[in-house]
Write a protein that holds these residues in place. Sequence first.
Motif, PDB file in Angstrom:
ATOM      1  N   GLU A   6      86.916  94.884 156.977  1.00 59.44           N
ATOM      2  CA  GLU A   6      87.925  94.148 156.222  1.00 59.44           C
ATOM      3  C   GLU A   6      88.324  94.859 154.936  1.00 59.44           C
ATOM      4  OE1 GLU A   6      87.316  89.491 156.987  1.00 59.44           O
ATOM      5  OE2 GLU A   6      85.487  90.450 156.232  1.00 59.44           O
ATOM      6  N   PHE A   7      87.548  95.853 154.503  1.00 56.10           N
ATOM      7  CA  PHE A   7      87.897  96.504 153.234  1.00 56.10           C
ATOM      8  C   PHE A   7      87.707  98.019 153.235  1.00 56.10           C
ATOM      9  CE2 PHE A   7      83.365  95.486 152.811  1.00 56.10           C
ATOM     10  CZ  PHE A   7      82.835  96.678 152.303  1.00 56.10           C
ATOM     11  N   ILE A   8      87.110  98.592 154.271  1.00 59.63           N
ATOM     12  CA  ILE A   8      86.790 100.011 154.245  1.00 59.63           C
ATOM     13  C   ILE A   8      88.054 100.846 154.025  1.00 59.63           C
ATOM     14  CG2 ILE A   8      87.004 100.404 156.734  1.00 59.63           C
ATOM     15  CD1 ILE A   8      84.410 102.149 156.437  1.00 59.63           C
ATOM     16  N   HIS A   9      87.951 101.853 153.175  1.00 60.02           N
ATOM     17  CA  HIS A   9      89.100 102.702 152.869  1.00 60.02           C
ATOM     18  C   HIS A   9      89.423 103.557 154.093  1.00 60.02           C
ATOM     19  CE1 HIS A   9      91.645 105.650 150.855  1.00 60.02           C
ATOM     20  NE2 HIS A   9      91.685 104.857 149.798  1.00 60.02           N
ATOM     21  N   PRO A  10      90.684 103.675 154.472  1.00 60.85           N
ATOM     22  CA  PRO A  10      91.020 104.441 155.687  1.00 60.85           C
ATOM     23  C   PRO A  10      90.581 105.902 155.627  1.00 60.85           C
ATOM     24  CG  PRO A  10      93.006 103.856 154.428  1.00 60.85           C
ATOM     25  CD  PRO A  10      91.887 103.058 153.868  1.00 60.85           C
ATOM     26  N   GLU A  11      90.566 106.496 154.440  1.00 54.59           N
ATOM     27  CA  GLU A  11      90.123 107.889 154.325  1.00 54.59           C
ATOM     28  C   GLU A  11      88.616 108.005 154.533  1.00 54.59           C
ATOM     29  OE1 GLU A  11      91.563 109.703 150.744  1.00 54.59           O
ATOM     30  OE2 GLU A  11      93.637 109.141 151.136  1.00 54.59           O
ATOM     31  N   ASP A  12      87.880 106.968 154.184  1.00 52.59           N
ATOM     32  CA  ASP A  12      86.437 106.917 154.456  1.00 52.59           C
ATOM     33  C   ASP A  12      86.219 106.863 155.959  1.00 52.59           C
ATOM     34  OD1 ASP A  12      83.729 106.343 154.688  1.00 52.59           O
ATOM     35  OD2 ASP A  12      83.858 104.366 153.738  1.00 52.59           O
ATOM     36  N   ALA A  13      86.917 105.964 156.633  1.00 53.63           N
ATOM     37  CA  ALA A  13      86.765 105.821 158.082  1.00 53.63           C
ATOM     38  C   ALA A  13      87.124 107.115 158.808  1.00 53.63           C
ATOM     39  CB  ALA A  13      87.639 104.671 158.581  1.00 53.63           C
ATOM     40  N   ALA A  14      88.207 107.771 158.366  1.00 50.66           N
ATOM     41  CA  ALA A  14      88.640 109.019 159.012  1.00 50.66           C
ATOM     42  C   ALA A  14      87.627 110.140 158.768  1.00 50.66           C
ATOM     43  CB  ALA A  14      90.011 109.426 158.482  1.00 50.66           C
ATOM     44  N   ALA A  15      87.117 110.238 157.540  1.00 46.97           N
ATOM     45  CA  ALA A  15      86.142 111.288 157.216  1.00 46.97           C
ATOM     46  C   ALA A  15      84.844 111.087 157.985  1.00 46.97           C
ATOM     47  CB  ALA A  15      85.872 111.298 155.712  1.00 46.97           C
ATOM     48  N   LEU A  16      84.452 109.821 158.174  1.00 45.39           N
ATOM     49  CA  LEU A  16      83.234 109.537 158.922  1.00 45.39           C
ATOM     50  C   LEU A  16      83.396 109.921 160.393  1.00 45.39           C
ATOM     51  CD1 LEU A  16      80.384 108.417 158.849  1.00 45.39           C
ATOM     52  CD2 LEU A  16      81.325 106.138 159.277  1.00 45.39           C
ATOM     53  N   ARG A  17      84.570 109.650 160.949  1.00 43.08           N
ATOM     54  CA  ARG A  17      84.828 110.045 162.341  1.00 43.08           C
ATOM     55  C   ARG A  17      84.734 111.557 162.491  1.00 43.08           C
ATOM     56  NH1 ARG A  17      88.833 105.960 162.034  1.00 43.08           N
ATOM     57  NH2 ARG A  17      90.456 107.513 161.622  1.00 43.08           N
ATOM     58  N   GLN A  18      85.298 112.282 161.535  1.00 40.32           N
ATOM     59  CA  GLN A  18      85.253 113.743 161.586  1.00 40.32           C
ATOM     60  C   GLN A  18      83.816 114.249 161.472  1.00 40.32           C
ATOM     61  OE1 GLN A  18      87.847 115.082 158.451  1.00 40.32           O
ATOM     62  NE2 GLN A  18      89.688 114.262 159.412  1.00 40.32           N
ATOM     63  N   LEU A  19      83.047 113.608 160.582  1.00 39.50           N
ATOM     64  CA  LEU A  19      81.661 114.016 160.382  1.00 39.50           C
ATOM     65  C   LEU A  19      80.846 113.794 161.650  1.00 39.50           C
ATOM     66  CD1 LEU A  19      79.779 115.057 158.113  1.00 39.50           C
ATOM     67  CD2 LEU A  19      79.286 112.671 157.558  1.00 39.50           C
ATOM     68  N   GLU A  20      81.028 112.632 162.266  1.00 41.82           N
ATOM     69  CA  GLU A  20      80.252 112.297 163.460  1.00 41.82           C
ATOM     70  C   GLU A  20      80.726 113.060 164.696  1.00 41.82           C
ATOM     71  OE1 GLU A  20      80.533 108.020 163.520  1.00 41.82           O
ATOM     72  OE2 GLU A  20      78.655 107.803 162.395  1.00 41.82           O
ATOM     73  N   SER A  21      81.901 113.688 164.594  1.00 54.05           N
ATOM     74  CA  SER A  21      82.402 114.483 165.722  1.00 54.05           C
ATOM     75  C   SER A  21      81.757 115.868 165.772  1.00 54.05           C
ATOM     76  CB  SER A  21      83.927 114.630 165.637  1.00 54.05           C
ATOM     77  OG  SER A  21      84.299 115.473 164.549  1.00 54.05           O
ATOM     78  N   ILE A  22      81.052 116.249 164.698  1.00 54.21           N
ATOM     79  CA  ILE A  22      80.332 117.523 164.707  1.00 54.21           C
ATOM     80  C   ILE A  22      79.236 117.430 165.761  1.00 54.21           C
ATOM     81  CG2 ILE A  22      78.888 119.109 163.366  1.00 54.21           C
ATOM     82  CD1 ILE A  22      80.280 118.085 160.841  1.00 54.21           C
ATOM     83  N   PRO A  23      79.228 118.316 166.747  1.00 56.98           N
ATOM     84  CA  PRO A  23      78.260 118.212 167.849  1.00 56.98           C
ATOM     85  C   PRO A  23      76.820 118.102 167.353  1.00 56.98           C
ATOM     86  CG  PRO A  23      79.896 119.893 168.336  1.00 56.98           C
ATOM     87  CD  PRO A  23      80.140 119.465 166.909  1.00 56.98           C
ATOM     88  N   GLY A  24      76.150 117.041 167.784  1.00 58.45           N
ATOM     89  CA  GLY A  24      74.740 116.864 167.457  1.00 58.45           C
ATOM     90  C   GLY A  24      74.458 116.340 166.067  1.00 58.45           C
ATOM     91  N   PHE A  25      75.506 116.070 165.283  1.00 60.87           N
ATOM     92  CA  PHE A  25      75.246 115.695 163.889  1.00 60.87           C
ATOM     93  C   PHE A  25      74.520 114.351 163.752  1.00 60.87           C
ATOM     94  CE2 PHE A  25      76.307 113.534 159.949  1.00 60.87           C
ATOM     95  CZ  PHE A  25      75.803 114.442 159.035  1.00 60.87           C
ATOM     96  N   PRO A  26      74.953 113.276 164.435  1.00 57.64           N
ATOM     97  CA  PRO A  26      74.220 112.003 164.281  1.00 57.64           C
ATOM     98  C   PRO A  26      72.731 112.121 164.625  1.00 57.64           C
ATOM     99  CG  PRO A  26      76.336 111.628 165.340  1.00 57.64           C
ATOM    100  CD  PRO A  26      76.131 113.119 165.304  1.00 57.64           C
ATOM    101  N   ALA A  27      72.433 112.858 165.701  1.00 56.69           N
ATOM    102  CA  ALA A  27      71.035 113.041 166.092  1.00 56.69           C
ATOM    103  C   ALA A  27      70.283 113.851 165.037  1.00 56.69           C
ATOM    104  CB  ALA A  27      70.953 113.741 167.445  1.00 56.69           C
TER     105      ALA A  27
END
Length: 293
Positions: A6-27
């Motif tokens: 309900e309040f997350i900044h769109p640039e935060d959401a986009a940057a997080l998607r990019q970060l988590e798209s790095i292969p193997g990064f979440p693990a």
Amino acid sequence: MIKASEFIHPEDAAALRQLESIPGFPALAKKILELGYEKLQYGINMASTIRLSDKQLPELYRHLPPICERLGIAEPEFYLQMNPNPNAYTSGDTRIFIVVTSGLVEMMDDEELDAVLAHECGHILCRHVVYNMVAQYVSMGLDALGILGSIAKPIEYALLYWSRKAELSCDRCGSIITSPEVVARVMARLAGGPRAITNHLDLEEWAKQADRYDEIRNDGLWNKALQLSVIMGQDHPFSAVRVREILRWEKSAQYRHLMQNLKAEASGKRCPKCNKPVCLEWAYCKYCGTKLG
């Protein structure tokens, strides 16, 4: 209950998607924590700071529970660090804790302190805490590796970029609990401004400086590179940018809608037909159109 969506900044959401798209990064992030960094930080914190409670500095401690209740999150452990530098941070994964410094407490009035604590709770609500810890650990690890660490610098910069955007979301969380003006005032206080000056700041004029900054930053490839070289190693945005973003959000339909919904929930009144929370002054339910008595 307030949802991060309900309040997350769109640039935060986009940057997080990019970060988590790095292969193997979440693990990798989880693996880093499994190596013991979380327990290390928790142990150091337990030994070097003061845990606040109803028995330990209760007037300070009691700022936190109402904020957690309103945001709908489990209450984290709360600590005071004896440090004259004003600061606050949130750490942990299995055991999350918030730390504020004595310098921050001395500097802020009650409303400003609530804004800071709500900002830190925003990191919990938005699930930022693990990646913030990873960013700190990666930075420490790369420094220790020396020249070999430069190979992994792009990962560090990606984490720092996301961290700057995450701060914008948490400023919004702080403004939900207090107001956008209070959050903007906190920016001035953290910059070292005395209350005698910060209470008289024209926040809108300050926000306009961020527009001027964008003009300078986008004035050719060389200027963009110079400005990027300054900001890319920072984990927080510039103050003027944060002030502009929070005052801009205050004027948005998203902010008005969210605050109206919270006001309706606080009223305790519900529509007799759809059972949705409604404001006392509403003549009709905005959800189903039923006339309210």
